[in-house]
Design a protein around this motif. Structure first.
Motif, short mmCIF file in Angstrom:
data_model
loop_
_atom_site.label_atom_id
_atom_site.label_comp_id
_atom_site.label_asym_id
_atom_site.label_seq_id
_atom_site.Cartn_x
_atom_site.Cartn_y
_atom_site.Cartn_z
N VAL A 262 0.59 -1.08 0.06
CA VAL A 262 0.03 -0.05 0.01
C VAL A 262 1.02 1.18 0.02
CG1 VAL A 262 -1.56 1.29 1.31
CG2 VAL A 262 -1.84 -1.15 1.34
N LEU A 263 0.80 2.02 -1.18
CA LEU A 263 1.59 3.38 -1.08
C LEU A 263 0.54 4.26 -1.10
CD1 LEU A 263 4.34 4.32 -1.24
CD2 LEU A 263 4.27 4.11 -3.94
N THR A 264 0.78 5.15 -0.19
CA THR A 264 -0.21 6.61 -0.03
C THR A 264 0.70 7.84 -0.37
OG1 THR A 264 0.05 6.71 2.15
CG2 THR A 264 -1.61 5.50 1.43
N GLU A 265 1.94 7.62 -0.79
CA GLU A 265 2.75 8.96 -1.15
C GLU A 265 3.44 8.66 -2.15
OE1 GLU A 265 5.46 9.50 2.32
OE2 GLU A 265 5.02 7.48 2.99
N GLU A 266 4.40 9.71 -2.48
CA GLU A 266 5.29 9.31 -3.75
C GLU A 266 6.41 8.23 -3.36
OE1 GLU A 266 7.22 13.09 -4.97
OE2 GLU A 266 5.32 14.28 -5.13
N PRO A 267 6.67 7.47 -4.44
CA PRO A 267 7.37 6.31 -3.98
C PRO A 267 8.97 6.73 -3.74
CG PRO A 267 7.00 6.52 -6.34
CD PRO A 267 6.20 7.62 -5.82
N PHE A 268 9.38 7.98 -3.98
CA PHE A 268 10.76 8.45 -3.65
C PHE A 268 10.76 9.56 -3.46
CE2 PHE A 268 10.30 7.46 -8.17
CZ PHE A 268 10.19 8.95 -8.64
N ASP A 269 11.96 10.06 -2.82
CA ASP A 269 12.17 11.38 -2.60
C ASP A 269 12.88 12.20 -3.73
OD1 ASP A 269 11.24 11.38 0.20
OD2 ASP A 269 13.08 10.58 0.93
N GLN A 270 13.64 11.42 -4.52
CA GLN A 270 14.34 11.67 -5.41
C GLN A 270 14.57 10.69 -6.61
OE1 GLN A 270 14.73 15.38 -6.06
NE2 GLN A 270 16.10 15.46 -7.75
N ILE A 271 14.56 10.60 -7.70
CA ILE A 271 15.13 9.79 -8.65
C ILE A 271 16.27 10.44 -9.58
CG2 ILE A 271 13.13 10.38 -10.51
CD1 ILE A 271 13.23 7.08 -11.19
N PHE A 272 17.51 9.53 -9.84
CA PHE A 272 18.38 9.86 -10.43
C PHE A 272 18.49 8.90 -11.90
CE2 PHE A 272 19.11 11.08 -6.22
CZ PHE A 272 19.93 12.45 -6.32
N LEU A 273 18.36 9.49 -13.02
CA LEU A 273 18.34 8.69 -14.29
C LEU A 273 19.85 8.86 -14.91
CD1 LEU A 273 15.09 9.75 -15.75
CD2 LEU A 273 15.34 8.05 -14.56
N VAL A 274 20.46 7.73 -14.95
CA VAL A 274 21.59 7.80 -15.48
C VAL A 274 21.43 7.19 -17.35
CG1 VAL A 274 23.88 6.60 -15.29
CG2 VAL A 274 22.37 6.88 -13.19
N ASP A 275 22.13 8.18 -18.01
CA ASP A 275 21.81 7.73 -19.61
C ASP A 275 22.88 7.02 -20.03
OD1 ASP A 275 20.23 8.53 -21.75
OD2 ASP A 275 22.12 9.77 -22.31
N GLY A 276 24.32 7.57 -19.70
CA GLY A 276 25.53 6.73 -20.38
C GLY A 276 25.91 7.45 -21.64
N SER A 277 25.60 8.72 -22.00
CA SER A 277 25.80 9.42 -23.21
C SER A 277 26.47 10.54 -22.86
CB SER A 277 24.83 9.53 -24.11
OG SER A 277 23.86 10.45 -23.63
N LEU A 278 27.62 11.03 -23.76
CA LEU A 278 27.93 12.45 -23.43
C LEU A 278 27.85 13.32 -24.49
CD1 LEU A 278 31.36 11.12 -21.72
CD2 LEU A 278 29.33 12.16 -20.56
N GLY A 279 28.08 14.89 -24.31
CA GLY A 279 27.86 15.62 -25.58
C GLY A 279 26.67 15.46 -26.47
N GLY A 280 25.34 15.19 -25.73
CA GLY A 280 24.35 15.12 -26.59
C GLY A 280 24.33 13.70 -27.41
N GLY A 281 24.87 12.85 -26.85
CA GLY A 281 24.92 11.50 -27.45
C GLY A 281 26.11 11.18 -28.42
N LYS A 282 26.98 12.27 -28.38
CA LYS A 282 28.15 12.22 -29.18
C LYS A 282 29.30 11.01 -29.06
CE LYS A 282 28.10 16.95 -31.01
NZ LYS A 282 28.84 18.38 -30.66
N SER A 283 29.35 10.77 -27.72
CA SER A 283 29.83 9.59 -27.30
C SER A 283 29.09 9.02 -26.19
CB SER A 283 31.38 9.99 -26.76
OG SER A 283 31.21 11.02 -25.64
#
Length: 326
Positions: A262-283
């Protein structure tokens, strides 16, 4: 990226050091890459891993993962919770034979039985309903007890506190829980939301809960079909998180014996998304470099002022409790 962890080493007793009690829970392969590196950093810094740091990785693939630093090999095996696949395979085969037992019929409302396939092998083969069913069959018996044990380490016992004081290590009044998962596979997305909901129920109220999720851009050397399915799984996971936020929570029965989430609040305080690309996808960063990057971030958060400063800047985090809770 330089994987030499020597720079993080401190001489025990040379100066006052610091620890923020932290529990790290991982799901699947990306967590297996991050946690040995984080463990190595903590050992090099303190000389050992202090009691206020708790580790657990949940995976349906029991394969080991290791990392070597300064001649020492760190393995996930001491804290790997290899979830059993047999309950899933038995039920999946019963579903294909249309022989589901009466006590499992309630799962039809939360699991798409027509998308469950009894595939025998490591992981869940990018089949979300396989993971959905597999987690529910072992949740209360294998996941919850491990969570309960590891969360107790956020409150060091008197003997552990005495050792930390003797070693001139200051214990923060704050504490943090991290959930690390891949977002474009099956084991990570399948367990992410229930794990966050369960931790919300079990954790001390003042402890912050953060998620680190690897996006489809972090998955390299995959086939076009794998990448396509992974992106769809990632989008579906984020959409479900948004629905939980908009609807104010959710409630589901999450095992075969009446255990409910049962979850009655937001599931986390903060989420960090790790993309793995640099320079807008250049590397792109390799998986090992991404794991190193995340491990160093988690390490810096736990052993110095960075964590305190970041917690102070996150709008929905709680203030210090003034001491450890039981």
């Amino acid at each position: 990226m330089n994987n030499d962890h020597t720079a993080a080493t401190s001489v025990p007793g040379s100066a006052m050091r610091y620890v923020m009690p932290s529990a790290y829970f991982g799901l699947g392969g990306f967590a297996k890459a991050v946690f040995p590196r984080l463990d190595a950093l903590l050992h090099n810094h303190y000389g050992y891993r202090p009691d206020p740091f708790a580790f657990a990785v949940f995976d349906f693939d029991g394969a080991d993962a290791t990392f070597t630093s300064n001649g020492t090999t760190f393995s996930v095996q001491p804290y790997l919770n290899a979830l059993p696949r047999r309950p899933f395979l038995d039920v999946a085969r019963a579903i294909r034979r249309n022989e589901v037992s009466a006590n499992l019929e309630h799962l039809r409302s939360v699991v798409r039985f027509d998308y469950v396939h009894p595939v025998d092998g490591p992981g869940m083969n990018q089949m979300p309903q396989n993971a959905n069913l597999a987690y529910r069959l072992v949740w209360a018996s294998h996941v919850v007890p491990d969570l309960q044990r590891k969360l107790r380490q956020l409150n060091p016992n008197p003997r552990a506190l005495e050792r930390l004081t003797r070693e001139r290590i200051t214990v923060s009044e704050r504490s943090v829980i991290w959930v690390v998962a891949g977002g474009a596979s099956t084991t990570g997305p399948g367990g992410l939301i229930p794990l966050l909901a369960e931790i919300r129920r079990l954790k001390p109220r003042e402890t912050n809960l953060f998620a680190v999720v690897f996006t489809p851009g972090a998955y390299h050397d995959k086939s076009a079909e794998h990448a396509k399915r992974g992106s769809a799984i990632f989008r579906a996971t984020l959409e479900q998180l948004i629905r939980i936020h908009d609807d104010g929570g959710f409630s589901q029965r999450y095992d075969t014996n009446g255990h409910s989430l049962v979850l009655t609040e937001e599931p986390f305080d903060q989420i960090f998304l790790v993309d793995g690309s640099l320079g807008g996808g250049k590397s792109e960063l390799k998986t090992e470099d991404l794991a190193e990057l995340v491990a160093r971030f988690l390490f810096k958060f736990a052993v110095g002022p960075l964590g305190e400063r970041m917690l102070g800047r996150i709008a929905d985090c709680n203030p210090p409790s003034g001491g450890h809770t039981t």
